[in-house]
Enzyme design. Structure first.
Site, mmCIF file in Angstrom:
data_model
loop_
_atom_site.group_PDB
_atom_site.id
_atom_site.type_symbol
_atom_site.label_atom_id
_atom_site.label_comp_id
_atom_site.label_asym_id
_atom_site.label_seq_id
_atom_site.Cartn_x
_atom_site.Cartn_y
_atom_site.Cartn_z
ATOM 1 N N LYS A 196 -5.699 2.879 -2.759
ATOM 2 C CA LYS A 196 -6.287 3.247 -2.101
ATOM 3 C C LYS A 196 -8.346 3.501 -2.203
ATOM 4 O O LYS A 196 -8.598 4.045 -0.991
ATOM 5 C CB LYS A 196 -6.272 5.179 -3.288
ATOM 6 C CG LYS A 196 -4.649 5.501 -2.856
ATOM 7 C CD LYS A 196 -4.352 6.318 -1.477
ATOM 8 C CE LYS A 196 -5.020 7.894 -1.010
ATOM 9 N NZ LYS A 196 -4.550 7.561 0.681
ATOM 10 N N TYR B 71 -1.813 2.098 -7.047
ATOM 11 C CA TYR B 71 -2.152 2.793 -5.905
ATOM 12 C C TYR B 71 -3.381 3.279 -6.116
ATOM 13 O O TYR B 71 -3.956 3.920 -4.876
ATOM 14 C CB TYR B 71 -1.045 4.214 -7.159
ATOM 15 C CG TYR B 71 -1.260 5.775 -6.070
ATOM 16 C CD1 TYR B 71 -1.468 5.281 -4.215
ATOM 17 C CD2 TYR B 71 -1.994 6.520 -6.649
ATOM 18 C CE1 TYR B 71 -1.131 7.061 -4.307
ATOM 19 C CE2 TYR B 71 -2.076 7.789 -5.216
ATOM 20 C CZ TYR B 71 -1.842 7.542 -4.223
ATOM 21 O OH TYR B 71 -2.271 9.099 -3.582
ATOM 22 N N ASP C 174 4.779 2.130 11.919
ATOM 23 C CA ASP C 174 4.987 1.617 10.437
ATOM 24 C C ASP C 174 3.635 1.100 9.944
ATOM 25 O O ASP C 174 2.949 0.277 11.090
ATOM 26 C CB ASP C 174 6.204 0.538 11.345
ATOM 27 C CG ASP C 174 6.570 -1.011 9.575
ATOM 28 O OD1 ASP C 174 5.978 -0.244 8.622
ATOM 29 O OD2 ASP C 174 6.721 -1.545 10.035
#
Length: 299
Positions: free
Chosen positions: A143, A139, A43
């Site tokens: 990143k 997103y 996880d």
């Protein structure tokens, strides 16, 4: 370019689209040891778990006298969902790469996969590796945070940006278009977003080649298949490859299909640094598309 035979690999995101192809490439490396971890096994929102897993794995590598390399193919890739789930996306895309890099610093190599979404998509020439990042979506921002975290750790690590990845594992644009083509169904596809379709199998081979290198590696590289096309052009190519009528594919605009997260209009990455590093030259995107659609069932 030199390589070492005694390598132990840790692949995160091993059940995903790219992860499956990384495992396939690594299966062909005689004498190497591979640990494959998907979301169920690791996880990436749990810092303690991530650090413990990497430390235990590194301890095993030392006992075996093997060179450790982590291929981080795990990511929160639900681009639209990220717009309302930034906290989770930031943990997976931003924080976790930093935890991996910190644990590996001085002990092993990290190859971390990033994305064209760190750029704003307004360019008209391929983005070089040192182009300023200016993400327009959650997103992309998360990143970019992951790239910064990897760099801050200061270890033996390379961020590899890629774009428009498709493959045999999981859902992707090429598989969707292939299904429509086989049904003889019409489809409308945006013609104002341009990028480089990238076959996951070839990308995986390149990432493994990078991980296997001994000696210094560049901190940032770009790896896509060669050439560029719009989504509309890619869809027509899929129809042609499968013997369907490409006239069933009609062009439209991004504005006609609004999405929660903005998409880059220009996703073409400059791969010259990849070639300068002596890594395997990417094949043209149309060549790899042809091979891909014959290697795996398009449904």
């Amino acid at each position: 370019m030199s390589v070492t035979a005694a390598t132990t690999w840790l692949v995160t995101g091993a059940r995903g689209q790219l992860g499956g192809d990384l495992l396939a490439v690594l299966a062909g490396r005689a004498g190497d040891d591979v640990t494959a971890l998907g979301r169920a096994e690791l996880d990436l929102t749990d810092e303690g778990r991530v650090r413990d897993v990497v430390r235990d794995w590194l301890a095993g590598a030392r006992r075996q006298g093997r060179r450790p390399v982590v291929l981080n193919a795990a990511a929160y890739t639900a681009v639209d969902a990220a717009e309302t789930d930034e906290a989770t996306a930031l943990l997976v895309n931003g924080s976790a790469p930093g935890w991996l890099a910190e644990e590996l610093a001085g002990h092993g190599r990290l190859v971390h996969v990033s994305t064209d979404y760190v750029f704003d998509g307004t360019a008209t020439e391929p983005y070089p590796v040192d182009a300023p990042v200016a993400p327009r979506s959650v997103y992309g921002r998360t990143k970019a945070a992951g790239e910064r975290a990897v760099a801050a750790a200061g270890g033996d690590a390379t961020v590899v940006r890629t774009a428009w990845v498709y493959g045999a594992h999981g859902a992707n644009f090429v598989r969707t278009m292939a299904g429509r083509a086989l049904d003889g169904a019409p489809v409308s596809v945006v013609d104002d977003q341009v990028g480089s379709p990238t076959w996951a199998a070839d990308l995986a081979a390149g990432l493994v080649a990078l991980g296997a290198r001994t000696g210094p590696v560049p901190p940032v590289l770009h790896r896509t298949d060669a050439g560029a096309v719009s989504w509309y052009g890619l869809a027509r190519a899929v129809y042609e490859e499968l013997g369907a009528d490409p006239a069933l594919v009609t062009p439209t605009t991004t504005a006609a299909f609004p999405r929660p997260a903005p998409r880059p209009a220009w996703s073409v990455l400059d791969g010259s640094a990849w070639l300068a590093a002596g890594l395997p030259a990417p094949r043209p995107w149309r060549t790899t598309l042809h091979l891909a659609l014959r290697e795996w069932p398009p449904r």
